[in-house]
Design a protein around this motif. Sequence first.
Motif, PDB file in Angstrom:
ATOM      1  N   VAL A  95       0.826  -1.212   0.000  1.00 18.29           N
ATOM      2  CA  VAL A  95       0.000   0.000   0.000  1.00 18.29           C
ATOM      3  C   VAL A  95       0.859   1.261   0.000  1.00 18.29           C
ATOM      4  N   LEU A  96       1.998   1.214   0.671  1.00 12.09           N
ATOM      5  CA  LEU A  96       2.851   2.397   0.716  1.00 12.09           C
ATOM      6  C   LEU A  96       3.402   2.762  -0.660  1.00 12.09           C
ATOM      7  N   ASP A  97       3.489   1.786  -1.589  1.00 10.44           N
ATOM      8  CA  ASP A  97       3.949   2.084  -2.945  1.00 10.44           C
ATOM      9  C   ASP A  97       2.913   2.886  -3.729  1.00 10.44           C
ATOM     10  N   ALA A 103       7.689  13.286   2.361  1.00  7.75           N
ATOM     11  CA  ALA A 103       8.289  13.089   3.685  1.00  7.75           C
ATOM     12  C   ALA A 103       7.379  12.295   4.628  1.00  7.75           C
ATOM     13  N   PRO A 104       6.054  12.562   4.698  1.00  7.47           N
ATOM     14  CA  PRO A 104       5.216  11.746   5.591  1.00  7.47           C
ATOM     15  C   PRO A 104       5.183  10.268   5.200  1.00  7.47           C
ATOM     16  N   VAL A 105       5.197   9.983   3.898  1.00  9.66           N
ATOM     17  CA  VAL A 105       5.185   8.583   3.458  1.00  9.66           C
ATOM     18  C   VAL A 105       6.509   7.916   3.811  1.00  9.66           C
ATOM     19  N   LEU A 106       7.609   8.625   3.629  1.00 10.20           N
ATOM     20  CA  LEU A 106       8.904   8.068   4.023  1.00 10.20           C
ATOM     21  C   LEU A 106       8.963   7.849   5.533  1.00 10.20           C
ATOM     22  N   ALA A 107       8.340   8.735   6.306  1.00  9.42           N
ATOM     23  CA  ALA A 107       8.278   8.549   7.758  1.00  9.42           C
ATOM     24  C   ALA A 107       7.439   7.317   8.107  1.00  9.42           C
ATOM     25  N   ALA A 108       6.360   7.086   7.359  1.00 11.11           N
ATOM     26  CA  ALA A 108       5.541   5.892   7.589  1.00 11.11           C
ATOM     27  C   ALA A 108       6.330   4.627   7.273  1.00 11.11           C
ATOM     28  N   ARG A 109       7.090   4.652   6.179  1.00 10.21           N
ATOM     29  CA  ARG A 109       7.932   3.498   5.838  1.00 10.21           C
ATOM     30  C   ARG A 109       8.954   3.232   6.949  1.00 10.21           C
ATOM     31  N   LEU A 110       9.574   4.292   7.427  1.00 10.52           N
ATOM     32  CA  LEU A 110      10.545   4.140   8.504  1.00 10.52           C
ATOM     33  C   LEU A 110       9.871   3.614   9.770  1.00 10.52           C
TER      34      LEU A 110
END
Length: 132
Positions: A95-97, A103-110
Amino acid sequence: AYGPQNKTPPPAGIPAPPLPMFVLTAEALVSLPTLTFCFSSQPLFPPALETLHQPATYNHMNSVVDVTMYLTLALHLAVGLSGALAFGSAVAPNVLDSLPQTAPVLAARLGVVLAFAFTFPMMIFLCRMHLR
């Protein structure tokens, strides 16, 4: 040929073939570790049982765990089916793709990486602690 395989619309007047509700592919099997991790809380059972006041028996705890697992399964199915019905094939298997690379999506991935990195060792530690 037309249909979901090549994503071309059918000619006018011909109904589109129905889409399957479930397809088991190699891409679908990628989610198996995540589903297994979601339901792998069994190392937490002994410490939870020890902290409860009596008469917390194993039969009572088994029923509590059963209800919890069924509620978790229902929640995961509700979210998954809602997303599949709302967005269909527009959603990537991860789903993240499907989200923009901000930046918020990268923070969610992290956050997902950190959650897996820090919770799995703790579960194994609890399991090893109670096997002694």
